[in-house]
Design a protein around this motif. Structure first.
Motif, PDB file in Angstrom:
ATOM      1  N   GLN A 188       0.013  -7.718  -4.982  1.00 48.49           N
ATOM      2  CA  GLN A 188      -0.972  -6.645  -4.955  1.00 48.49           C
ATOM      3  C   GLN A 188      -0.292  -5.295  -4.746  1.00 48.49           C
ATOM      4  O   GLN A 188       0.528  -5.130  -3.844  1.00 48.49           O
ATOM      5  N   VAL A 189      -0.665  -4.344  -5.577  1.00 47.96           N
ATOM      6  CA  VAL A 189      -0.237  -2.956  -5.407  1.00 47.96           C
ATOM      7  C   VAL A 189      -1.491  -2.112  -5.225  1.00 47.96           C
ATOM      8  O   VAL A 189      -2.403  -2.155  -6.065  1.00 47.96           O
ATOM      9  N   THR A 190      -1.549  -1.371  -4.133  1.00 51.91           N
ATOM     10  CA  THR A 190      -2.690  -0.506  -3.864  1.00 51.91           C
ATOM     11  C   THR A 190      -2.190   0.916  -3.655  1.00 51.91           C
ATOM     12  O   THR A 190      -1.317   1.154  -2.818  1.00 51.91           O
ATOM     13  N   VAL A 191      -2.725   1.842  -4.434  1.00 52.43           N
ATOM     14  CA  VAL A 191      -2.332   3.240  -4.348  1.00 52.43           C
ATOM     15  C   VAL A 191      -3.523   4.033  -3.817  1.00 52.43           C
ATOM     16  O   VAL A 191      -4.579   4.077  -4.452  1.00 52.43           O
ATOM     17  N   SER A 192      -3.334   4.636  -2.663  1.00 50.15           N
ATOM     18  CA  SER A 192      -4.422   5.413  -2.058  1.00 50.15           C
ATOM     19  C   SER A 192      -4.340   6.874  -2.487  1.00 50.15           C
ATOM     20  O   SER A 192      -3.257   7.418  -2.706  1.00 50.15           O
ATOM     21  N   SER A 193      -5.511   7.495  -2.562  1.00 48.19           N
ATOM     22  CA  SER A 193      -5.548   8.908  -3.004  1.00 48.19           C
ATOM     23  C   SER A 193      -5.462   9.862  -1.835  1.00 48.19           C
ATOM     24  O   SER A 193      -5.510   9.462  -0.684  1.00 48.19           O
ATOM     25  N   PRO A 195      -3.770   6.333  -8.167  1.00 53.10           N
ATOM     26  CA  PRO A 195      -4.778   5.345  -7.746  1.00 53.10           C
ATOM     27  C   PRO A 195      -5.129   4.367  -8.869  1.00 53.10           C
ATOM     28  O   PRO A 195      -5.401   3.195  -8.592  1.00 53.10           O
ATOM     29  N   GLU A 196      -5.113   4.807 -10.097  1.00 56.25           N
ATOM     30  CA  GLU A 196      -5.443   3.912 -11.208  1.00 56.25           C
ATOM     31  C   GLU A 196      -4.369   2.869 -11.489  1.00 56.25           C
ATOM     32  O   GLU A 196      -4.569   1.982 -12.326  1.00 56.25           O
ATOM     33  N   ASP A 197      -3.234   2.955 -10.804  1.00 54.02           N
ATOM     34  CA  ASP A 197      -2.213   1.903 -10.900  1.00 54.02           C
ATOM     35  C   ASP A 197      -2.525   0.728  -9.971  1.00 54.02           C
ATOM     36  O   ASP A 197      -1.819  -0.292 -10.014  1.00 54.02           O
ATOM     37  N   THR A 198      -3.541   0.855  -9.162  1.00 57.10           N
ATOM     38  CA  THR A 198      -3.928  -0.220  -8.252  1.00 57.10           C
ATOM     39  C   THR A 198      -4.330  -1.461  -9.027  1.00 57.10           C
ATOM     40  O   THR A 198      -5.196  -1.400  -9.907  1.00 57.10           O
ATOM     41  N   ALA A 199      -3.683  -2.576  -8.717  1.00 56.16           N
ATOM     42  CA  ALA A 199      -3.923  -3.827  -9.438  1.00 56.16           C
ATOM     43  C   ALA A 199      -3.058  -4.920  -8.831  1.00 56.16           C
ATOM     44  O   ALA A 199      -2.171  -4.645  -8.019  1.00 56.16           O
ATOM     45  N   VAL A 200      -3.314  -6.135  -9.254  1.00 59.81           N
ATOM     46  CA  VAL A 200      -2.380  -7.229  -9.006  1.00 59.81           C
ATOM     47  C   VAL A 200      -1.386  -7.228 -10.168  1.00 59.81           C
ATOM     48  O   VAL A 200      -1.789  -7.213 -11.335  1.00 59.81           O
ATOM     49  N   TYR A 201      -0.116  -7.211  -9.827  1.00 55.68           N
ATOM     50  CA  TYR A 201       0.942  -7.162 -10.829  1.00 55.68           C
ATOM     51  C   TYR A 201       1.566  -8.545 -10.983  1.00 55.68           C
ATOM     52  O   TYR A 201       1.940  -9.186  -9.997  1.00 55.68           O
ATOM     53  N   TYR A 202       1.679  -8.976 -12.233  1.00 57.41           N
ATOM     54  CA  TYR A 202       2.225 -10.282 -12.563  1.00 57.41           C
ATOM     55  C   TYR A 202       3.475 -10.134 -13.416  1.00 57.41           C
ATOM     56  O   TYR A 202       3.522  -9.284 -14.314  1.00 57.41           O
ATOM     57  N   LEU A 260       0.851  -1.191   0.000  1.00 57.54           N
ATOM     58  CA  LEU A 260       0.000   0.000   0.000  1.00 57.54           C
ATOM     59  C   LEU A 260       0.883   1.236   0.000  1.00 57.54           C
ATOM     60  O   LEU A 260       1.803   1.351   0.816  1.00 57.54           O
ATOM     61  N   VAL A 261       0.602   2.156  -0.900  1.00 61.55           N
ATOM     62  CA  VAL A 261       1.400   3.375  -1.004  1.00 61.55           C
ATOM     63  C   VAL A 261       0.470   4.534  -1.333  1.00 61.55           C
ATOM     64  O   VAL A 261      -0.573   4.342  -1.975  1.00 61.55           O
ATOM     65  N   GLN A 262       0.839   5.719  -0.908  1.00 60.46           N
ATOM     66  CA  GLN A 262       0.037   6.895  -1.229  1.00 60.46           C
ATOM     67  C   GLN A 262       0.316   7.362  -2.655  1.00 60.46           C
ATOM     68  O   GLN A 262       1.405   7.121  -3.199  1.00 60.46           O
ATOM     69  N   ALA A 263      -0.648   8.024  -3.220  1.00 60.25           N
ATOM     70  CA  ALA A 263      -0.461   8.599  -4.550  1.00 60.25           C
ATOM     71  C   ALA A 263       0.774   9.494  -4.557  1.00 60.25           C
ATOM     72  O   ALA A 263       1.005  10.252  -3.623  1.00 60.25           O
ATOM     73  N   GLY A 264       1.556   9.373  -5.627  1.00 60.11           N
ATOM     74  CA  GLY A 264       2.801  10.109  -5.738  1.00 60.11           C
ATOM     75  C   GLY A 264       4.011   9.352  -5.224  1.00 60.11           C
ATOM     76  O   GLY A 264       5.155   9.778  -5.448  1.00 60.11           O
ATOM     77  N   ALA A 314      -6.612  -5.143 -12.707  1.00 62.78           N
ATOM     78  CA  ALA A 314      -7.437  -4.486 -11.708  1.00 62.78           C
ATOM     79  C   ALA A 314      -8.766  -5.235 -11.591  1.00 62.78           C
ATOM     80  O   ALA A 314      -9.151  -5.973 -12.509  1.00 62.78           O
ATOM     81  N   PRO A 315      -9.477  -5.054 -10.476  1.00 66.68           N
ATOM     82  CA  PRO A 315     -10.757  -5.739 -10.308  1.00 66.68           C
ATOM     83  C   PRO A 315     -11.709  -5.464 -11.466  1.00 66.68           C
ATOM     84  O   PRO A 315     -11.853  -4.326 -11.914  1.00 66.68           O
ATOM     85  N   LYS A 316     -12.294  -6.500 -11.973  1.00 66.57           N
ATOM     86  CA  LYS A 316     -13.284  -6.443 -13.045  1.00 66.57           C
ATOM     87  C   LYS A 316     -12.718  -5.931 -14.360  1.00 66.57           C
ATOM     88  O   LYS A 316     -13.474  -5.504 -15.245  1.00 66.57           O
TER      89      LYS A 316
END
Length: 124
Positions: free
Chosen positions: A119-124, A88-95, A11-15, A40-42
């Motif tokens: 998993q990479v999660t970018v919070s806004s 935030p749009e970089d949030t996804a599972v990275y393979y 988990l990382v903040q935007a930027g 990303a989901p869906k």
């Protein structure tokens, strides 16, 4: 046969920045082209970056160009994805994935082996 294990997600903040690693088993790692994809989901799995067997050729998705850097260390059987200016749009599972042709390819179906993802999660 190549086995791939990703690490470095979180988990990382935007930027912010993260560096993903993909460790490969097998003596032929240096002959494989390597790629990073994300899902990303869906959404469908999409190309992020790729690097040729020698590291001499790289390619990037338009959405990450200038922010992400792919590299490899054949002595360590590892490929990296340095991610900066995360959004935030970089949030996804990275393979990570390996391609026996040794090229840096953007097409998912060209890859022969896949890791389980991180998993990479970018919070806004």
């Amino acid at each position: 046969q190549v086995q791939l294990v990703e690490s470095g997600g979180g988990l990382v903040q935007a930027g912010g920045s993260l560096r993903l690693s993909c460790a490969a088993s097998g003596r032929t790692f240096s002959s494989y082209g390597m790629g990073w994809f994300r899902q990303a989901p869906k959404k469908e799995r999409e190309f992020v970056a790729a690097i040729s067997w020698s590291g001499g050729s790289t390619s990037y998705a338009v959405s990450v160009k200038g922010r992400f850097t792919i590299s490899r260390d054949n002595a360590k059987n590892t490929v990296y994805l340095q991610m900066s200016s995360l959004k935030p749009e970089d949030t996804a599972v990275y393979y990570c994935a390996a391609d026996r042709t040794g090229l840096s390819q953007a097409t998912l179906y060209n890859y022969d082996y896949w890791g389980q993802g991180t998993q990479v999660t970018v919070s806004s």
